[in-house]
Design a protein around this motif. Sequence first.
Motif, PDB file in Angstrom:
ATOM      1  N   SER A   1      44.473  44.537  53.614  1.00  0.00           N
ATOM      2  CA  SER A   1      45.613  45.524  54.140  1.00  0.00           C
ATOM      3  C   SER A   1      45.974  45.875  52.618  1.00  0.00           C
ATOM      4  CB  SER A   1      45.634  43.853  54.013  1.00  0.00           C
ATOM      5  OG  SER A   1      45.845  43.059  52.461  1.00  0.00           O
ATOM      6  N   ARG A   2      45.436  45.737  51.373  1.00  0.00           N
ATOM      7  CA  ARG A   2      45.633  46.393  50.263  1.00  0.00           C
ATOM      8  C   ARG A   2      43.973  47.557  49.470  1.00  0.00           C
ATOM      9  NH1 ARG A   2      49.143  46.133  52.501  1.00  0.00           N
ATOM     10  NH2 ARG A   2      50.925  45.282  52.088  1.00  0.00           N
ATOM     11  N   THR A   3      44.694  48.941  48.806  1.00  0.00           N
ATOM     12  CA  THR A   3      43.703  48.944  47.561  1.00  0.00           C
ATOM     13  C   THR A   3      43.227  48.163  46.485  1.00  0.00           C
ATOM     14  OG1 THR A   3      42.531  50.744  48.946  1.00  0.00           O
ATOM     15  CG2 THR A   3      41.470  50.395  46.430  1.00  0.00           C
ATOM     16  N   VAL A   4      42.635  47.187  46.192  1.00  0.00           N
ATOM     17  CA  VAL A   4      42.891  46.410  44.707  1.00  0.00           C
ATOM     18  C   VAL A   4      41.434  46.341  43.380  1.00  0.00           C
ATOM     19  CG1 VAL A   4      44.778  45.034  45.466  1.00  0.00           C
ATOM     20  CG2 VAL A   4      42.581  43.978  45.681  1.00  0.00           C
TER      21      VAL A   4
ATOM     22  N   LYS B   1      48.773  55.198  38.645  1.00  0.00           N
ATOM     23  CA  LYS B   1      49.673  53.228  38.123  1.00  0.00           C
ATOM     24  C   LYS B   1      50.269  53.971  37.245  1.00  0.00           C
ATOM     25  CE  LYS B   1      47.095  50.353  34.672  1.00  0.00           C
ATOM     26  NZ  LYS B   1      47.486  48.867  35.203  1.00  0.00           N
TER      27      LYS B   1
ATOM     28  N   LYS C   1      47.959  57.480  46.403  1.00  0.00           N
ATOM     29  CA  LYS C   1      48.848  56.154  46.396  1.00  0.00           C
ATOM     30  C   LYS C   1      49.449  55.835  45.076  1.00  0.00           C
ATOM     31  CE  LYS C   1      44.461  54.441  48.964  1.00  0.00           C
ATOM     32  NZ  LYS C   1      43.518  53.962  48.957  1.00  0.00           N
TER      33      LYS C   1
ATOM     34  N   TYR D   1      49.326  52.949  42.896  1.00  0.00           N
ATOM     35  CA  TYR D   1      48.887  51.585  42.061  1.00  0.00           C
ATOM     36  C   TYR D   1      49.760  50.801  41.623  1.00  0.00           C
ATOM     37  CZ  TYR D   1      44.437  53.174  44.267  1.00  0.00           C
ATOM     38  OH  TYR D   1      43.701  53.889  45.207  1.00  0.00           O
TER      39      TYR D   1
ATOM     40  N   ILE E   1      53.334  44.602  45.611  1.00  0.00           N
ATOM     41  CA  ILE E   1      52.430  45.042  46.485  1.00  0.00           C
ATOM     42  C   ILE E   1      52.849  44.643  48.029  1.00  0.00           C
ATOM     43  CG2 ILE E   1      50.004  44.406  46.674  1.00  0.00           C
ATOM     44  CD1 ILE E   1      49.589  43.772  43.578  1.00  0.00           C
TER      45      ILE E   1
ATOM     46  N   SER F   1      53.401  49.236  47.609  1.00  0.00           N
ATOM     47  CA  SER F   1      52.289  49.892  46.440  1.00  0.00           C
ATOM     48  C   SER F   1      50.531  48.939  46.737  1.00  0.00           C
ATOM     49  CB  SER F   1      52.698  49.162  45.152  1.00  0.00           C
ATOM     50  OG  SER F   1      53.669  49.859  44.277  1.00  0.00           O
ATOM     51  N   HIS F   2      49.883  50.273  45.889  1.00  0.00           N
ATOM     52  CA  HIS F   2      48.687  49.022  45.767  1.00  0.00           C
ATOM     53  C   HIS F   2      48.375  49.004  44.318  1.00  0.00           C
ATOM     54  CE1 HIS F   2      47.060  51.350  49.713  1.00  0.00           C
ATOM     55  NE2 HIS F   2      47.782  52.029  48.758  1.00  0.00           N
TER      56      HIS F   2
END
Length: 387
Positions: free
Chosen positions: A34-37, A229, A250, A252, A263, A271-272
Amino acid sequence: MSNKLRLPRASGKLELYQPTKKSLPPTLTQSPKSRTVFAAAHVVADPLADIDLASETVLDWEATLSYRRYLWSLGFSVAEAMDTAQRGMGLNWEATKELIQRSVAEAKSHKGDIACGAGTDHLNVSPQTTLDDVINAYLEQCSFIESVGGSIILMASPALAALANGPEDYAKVYHTVLSQVSHPVILHWLGAMFDPKLEGYWGASTIDQAMENCLKVIKENETKIGGIKISLLDDNLEIKMRQQLPDTVKMYTGDDFNYPHLILGDKAGYSHALLGIFDAIAPLASAAFRALDDGDIKGYQNILAPTVPLSRHIFKAPTRFYKTGVVFLAYLNGHQDHFRMVGGLESMRSVVHLAELFILADEAGLFIDPDKASHRINKVLDVAGVI
């Protein structure tokens, strides 16, 4: 012997506390869908190194790399050599190069995702230092990271903040550096609460103008930027900026105060994440992303909700000393055998602060082995003179 702990409190007195001994929920075993973390990972100092803590760094490499393997096992990507790893606060460029080289090699052998911080922290700023020196410092670190097979997180530069006369200087530096990297990078906008030397970043006196200047740089260099970020502890600003990013870039979140709802997002977007707090709350964050992947929004919220008071306590002013709380939790949770830090920064939070941190972590259900955590905080309190 009683299970209750005698903990120092803000009242100046010792109070009894009964640990909850909650069990951890099931975690991910692979990257979330679901997300890039990213979890920004801390480093483990070698406690037996006989060095000048003010100027020298020796790491416990096995413990340091073992923690990265742990983060990968929970589904996180690792953000290496960031401020969580004490860049600019004890970890010099020579030690950082070895950290990056070892961690990238470890990532390859364990099939873990990793991105590494490139900055200008090896540049000694003097009256003779120029913007070209800042550019060359950035390029030296970017070149090293790419030479060992790493991806780049382009960190904010205190040297640039000191030398720039306006937004055009930021635009020049970033355009020149970005034009020479091989792959898209993640930009990193770190607020002055994390590093006072970054006051006025992007050449603006207001945060809204800084955001406009930053967005201009992103749009002018879009093909070389995969994400940004921001660590400003302002959720409304992050949402406002997120809505103006190009579709290919993206957001972050680096907001260690407001991460759950940033998130999660809404119909307008989300947000990632690239967070230092994920180092500290890794098993709970992993469990929350497992719930999010399953469409269990309430489960996601319930898991992360009690981590927010803990995170706000760890990152309270002076925010730059949040690393002390991160390493203390790693010690309590059995990931390292001591509570010693690069530069002696274990001394930068009071025992009252650490006792409150223990309580908040326990209430969130963060401890892998609650009995070990209780035993270890007692050892720290013994050394501090708490009877």
